[in-house]
Design a protein around this motif. Sequence first.
Motif, mmCIF file in Angstrom:
data_model
loop_
_atom_site.group_PDB
_atom_site.id
_atom_site.type_symbol
_atom_site.label_atom_id
_atom_site.label_comp_id
_atom_site.label_asym_id
_atom_site.label_seq_id
_atom_site.Cartn_x
_atom_site.Cartn_y
_atom_site.Cartn_z
ATOM 1 N N CYS A 115 -4.340 -8.499 -7.954
ATOM 2 C CA CYS A 115 -3.832 -7.392 -8.772
ATOM 3 C C CYS A 115 -3.145 -7.926 -10.019
ATOM 4 O O CYS A 115 -3.332 -7.389 -11.116
ATOM 5 N N SER A 123 -4.785 0.460 -9.072
ATOM 6 C CA SER A 123 -6.225 0.744 -9.079
ATOM 7 C C SER A 123 -6.971 -0.362 -8.326
ATOM 8 O O SER A 123 -6.386 -1.098 -7.556
ATOM 9 N N GLN A 124 -8.261 -0.484 -8.592
ATOM 10 C CA GLN A 124 -9.099 -1.444 -7.887
ATOM 11 C C GLN A 124 -9.315 -2.691 -8.746
ATOM 12 O O GLN A 124 -9.582 -2.611 -9.938
ATOM 13 N N TRP A 130 -8.093 -3.387 -3.385
ATOM 14 C CA TRP A 130 -7.296 -2.356 -4.058
ATOM 15 C C TRP A 130 -5.863 -2.806 -4.261
ATOM 16 O O TRP A 130 -5.342 -3.637 -3.523
ATOM 17 N N ASP A 132 -3.353 -0.299 -4.941
ATOM 18 C CA ASP A 132 -2.545 0.921 -4.905
ATOM 19 C C ASP A 132 -1.864 1.054 -3.544
ATOM 20 O O ASP A 132 -2.122 0.287 -2.621
ATOM 21 N N CYS A 135 -3.932 1.351 -0.191
ATOM 22 C CA CYS A 135 -4.668 0.207 0.384
ATOM 23 C C CYS A 135 -4.069 -0.234 1.723
ATOM 24 O O CYS A 135 -4.789 -0.732 2.582
ATOM 25 N N CYS A 141 -6.311 -3.946 0.801
ATOM 26 C CA CYS A 141 -5.466 -4.447 -0.285
ATOM 27 C C CYS A 141 -5.928 -5.829 -0.735
ATOM 28 O O CYS A 141 -6.440 -6.626 0.058
#
Length: 147
Positions: A115, A123-124, A130, A132, A135, A141
Amino acid sequence: MASPHVAGVAALYLEGNPGATPAQVTNAITSNAIPNTLNNVGAGSPNLMVNTDFIGGGNPPPPPPPPPPPAGGCDGHCGGQSPGGCWCDDLCTIYNDCCGNYEEECANETDPNSCQDNNTCGSQAPGGCWCDNACTFYNDCCSDGPC
């Protein structure tokens, strides 16, 4: 004047064949010489021109191929776990479970499953995981998500 040249060829031959007898050296030199190429040689001359091609001169062999990456290394596995079980993601430095070549292979590379590296909080990430809050519910996640 041929004597120094033949002595040099004998030395080269002996370098690669240190156990050769004098008869073997003589045979190697005379059987690999080029016949009947000299002009105006004296009577009784064997008319042989010394040749070193049989000794193995010429171009050096090509260098060996590079060694394969270490087993279990990060080569091709940045952002995840290597087949050897060590890790190649940003968190491996925190958990001290990085592969030996992590810094070399991945430290300066953008992790598609991060991330932070991709600025995808909420978001992705490009790798499909993910970043967010949902996830955690879906268990998808990124290694450093949610954020």
